[in-house]
Scaffold this active site. Structure first.
Site, mmCIF file in Angstrom:
data_model
loop_
_atom_site.group_PDB
_atom_site.id
_atom_site.type_symbol
_atom_site.label_atom_id
_atom_site.label_comp_id
_atom_site.label_asym_id
_atom_site.label_seq_id
_atom_site.Cartn_x
_atom_site.Cartn_y
_atom_site.Cartn_z
ATOM 1 N N LYS A 76 0.832 -1.161 0.053
ATOM 2 C CA LYS A 76 0.084 -0.046 -0.251
ATOM 3 C C LYS A 76 0.735 0.991 0.014
ATOM 4 C CE LYS A 76 -3.952 2.182 2.330
ATOM 5 N NZ LYS A 76 -5.035 1.951 3.164
ATOM 6 N N SER A 151 -9.963 2.017 2.482
ATOM 7 C CA SER A 151 -8.972 2.886 1.548
ATOM 8 C C SER A 151 -8.019 2.138 0.911
ATOM 9 C CB SER A 151 -8.271 3.995 2.300
ATOM 10 O OG SER A 151 -7.610 3.167 3.361
ATOM 11 N N SER A 175 -10.757 -0.092 6.779
ATOM 12 C CA SER A 175 -10.044 0.203 5.356
ATOM 13 C C SER A 175 -9.091 -1.266 4.883
ATOM 14 C CB SER A 175 -8.916 1.154 5.497
ATOM 15 O OG SER A 175 -9.351 2.563 5.201
#
Lengths: 483, 119
Positions: A76, A151, A175
């Site tokens: 990420k 997210s 998320s």
């Protein structure tokens, strides 16, 4: 090859029937073939990945390999990676080449894992659909007209589309778990403090926690085992040994007590999702578990408490982006105030600005007690609900999200409606508990996630509960069509 | 067994609008400008009505917190109620200035440059 799990690929690498270089090339080819459409990566590091794969192959040959050695993963874009752009999905950091590695980055690289690239995400991890990214939305591989969740949308989509066997994520209000549910994969968020936050760009420091996406609970045990551990560079890291997550996977579930909060099955829950969860619970009964009705009476206050605490901490954390030391700087500032104001105004997107404003308001003179302190008190009530429940049960189950993946653009203009897609996951962050989402069937052709919440530091139990279900069912093996 | 439980007796989870609570909390343009100034955040004048609407919605939504009595409840700042760990008072960091300043927008002789502050 791409349909194999991390554990299967790891066995092939150890046997020598597959090299990390072949595997990494295959992942890079899939990324170049599919990602123009999916948009799950912000940066792909072909050359660096191939060099790391060759080093991993040498390490395997030398007999010094661990279970992650040679395994490609996607990282990420919130984790700092030395020498590689770390954008956090924002224009503010579009030019930011991290000067150091996050602890998680370092640990995965030391384990021999091969980073193939950095994944797309909601800007500064603020969003539930991946639509707030400066780099554009990510598409859900199950249906390109729907969101992958957020997210950590890019990380979830990349694993679901079989571009990589595993990826990292962070979870402040859901998320990891919500995108895992919407993309039909396994996602785990450990106990607050279990995975180091050092070098993980901060959103809401008392809630943020790193974790992993994989296609099975067994694979998640390998990833989390490598990522977790005490780190003196993170002041909230917990100094406590990491359990052997693989060792407990095969424990039988006979006698397991599963708590079912009545508050999670009320108004607003999609009927197809409810039916899939009900079927999953039946499966657990067959495995020897008993279902116990419980109550978490302050559940309805978790989203409002979160939307005070998270923006307040975000407004404080994001004050470091000022156009002076790193990141975006507005051109030709006329004075220092103008430099700050325009760098921030031009560098941040709409949702980030909204949350900074809400947070600044909640923390401003005269409002601190009414908002922030009040929310922190309610936070204790929410945590106490869980503590009481865990006196009766071993794990708590429910849906991860109230619906399957929603359409791109459907909630983009309505912040409050977007916030409610995290209704089942947010309370867990406020309480700091570990939780996981595993695939539990489909509704309208789209994946449904089963949310499993454990007591503090019981990540091993969650993985065991997930793994046993995945031995008895095959939902986690379903791949989206075309991938 | 059905899991769609009638929750009418419980506080609904899915209230979404300020009108749901009968609260009229609203932030006008001057308040938005003031908060934006406190946060040193440039916003376009054209966007102020939308910020005003969005922020008012969010604040109305969080007003729900006021329905619960928290008298005598201590705020929870850390989920595990851990206190700050202290480290040994020893030099542990090395000088990384050159490395860190590689990503700076503007530097000179190891210093960060900003517009002139003192006339």
């Amino acid at each position: 090859m791409h349909q194999k799990t991390l554990v299967e690929l790891s066995a092939d690498l150890q046997k020598g029937s597959l090299s990390s270089e072949e595997l990494t090339r295959a992942c890079l080819e899939r990324i170049s073939k599919y990602d123009a459409e999916l948009n799950s990566f912000v940066t792909v590091v072909d050359q660096q990945a191939l060099a790391a794969a060759q080093a991993a192959d040498a390490r395997i040959k030398a007999g010094k390999a661990g279970p992650l050695t040679g395994i490609p993963f996607a990282h990420k874009d919130i984790f700092c990676t030395r020498g590689v752009k770390t954008s956090c999905g924002s224009r503010m950091l579009d030019n930011f080449i991290a000067p150091y590695d996050a602890t998680v980055t370092q640990k995965l690289l030391e384990a021999g894992a091969v980073m193939v690239g950095k994944t797309n995400m909601d800007e500064f991890a603020m969003g539930s659909s991946n639509e707030t990214s400066f780099y554009g939305p990510v598409k859900n591989p199950w249906d390109a007209t729907t969101v992958p969740g957020g997210s950590s949308g890019g990380s979830a989509a990349a694993v679901a589309a079989r571009l990589v066997p595993a990826s990292t994520g962070t979870d402040t209000g859901g998320s990891i778990r919500q995108p895992a549910a919407l993309c039909g994969i396994t996602g785990i968020k450990p106990t607050y403090g279990r995975v180091s936050r050092y070098g993980m760009i901060a959103f809401a420091s008392s809630l943020d926690q790193g974790g992993a996406f994989t296609r099975s609970a067994e694979d998640a045990a390998v990833m989390l085992g490598a990522m977790a551990g005490f780190d003196e560079r993170d002041s909230t890291s917990v100094d406590r040994p990491v359990d052997d997550y693989m060792a407990g996977l095969n424990a039988p579930l006979q006698g397991l007590k599963i708590g079912l909060p009545k508050e999670y099955f009320g108004e607003g829950l999609d009927a197809g999702v409810a039916a899939a969860i009900e079927a999953a619970l039946d499966e657990y009964r067959k495995l020897g578990a008993t279902i116990v009705d419980i109550t978490l009476p302050n559940t309805h206050l978790s989203v409002p408490a979160y939307y005070v605490v998270a923006p307040a901490e975000c407004s404080s954390n994001l004050s470091r982006f000022d156009g002076v030391r790193f990141g975006y700087r507005a051109s030709e500032p006329k004075d220092l105030e103008d430099l700050y104001t325009r760098s921030r105004g031009e560098g941040f997107g709409d949702e980030v600005k909204r949350r900074i404003l809400v947070g600044a308001y909640a923390l401003s003179a005269g409002y601190y007690d009414a908002y922030y302190l009040k929310a922190q008190k309610v936070r204790r009530l929410i945590r106490d609900d869980f503590l009481r429940a865990f006196e009766q049960v071993d794990v708590i189950m429910g849906p991860t999200a109230p619906s399957v993946a929603f359409k791109l653009g459907e909630k983009a203009d309505d912040p409050v409606s977007m916030y409610l897609s995290d209704i089942y996951t947010i309370a867990v962050n406020l309480a700091g508990l570990p939780a996981m989402s595993i695939p539990a069937g489909f509704s309208d052709g789209l994946p449904v996630g089963l949310h499993v919440v454990g007591n503090y530091f019981e990540e091993g139990r969650l993985l065991n509960v997930g793994h046993q279900y995945q031995q008895a069912t095959d939902w986690h093996t379903h791949a989206p069509q075309g991938f | 067994m059905s899991f769609i439980i009638d929750c009418a007796t419980f506080a609904p989870l899915f209230l979404t609008r300020s009108t749901d609570y009968g609260v009229t909390m609203a932030l006008d343009a001057s308040e938005i400008k003031k908060i934006a100034h406190l946060a040193r955040l440039g916003i376009n004048a054209d966007d102020i009505p939308e910020y005003s609407r969005n922020l008012s919605d969010i604040l109305a939504f969080v007003e729900q917190l006021n329905v619960v009595d928290t008298t005598g409840v201590e705020p929870l700042a850390h989920p595990l109620e851990a206190t700050q760990r202290l480290r040994v008072d020893a030099v542990t960091e090395t000088n990384n200035r050159d490395n860190f300043q590689q990503v700076a927008p503007e530097i000179e002789s190891g210093l960060y440059l900003v517009p002139q502050v003192i006339e």
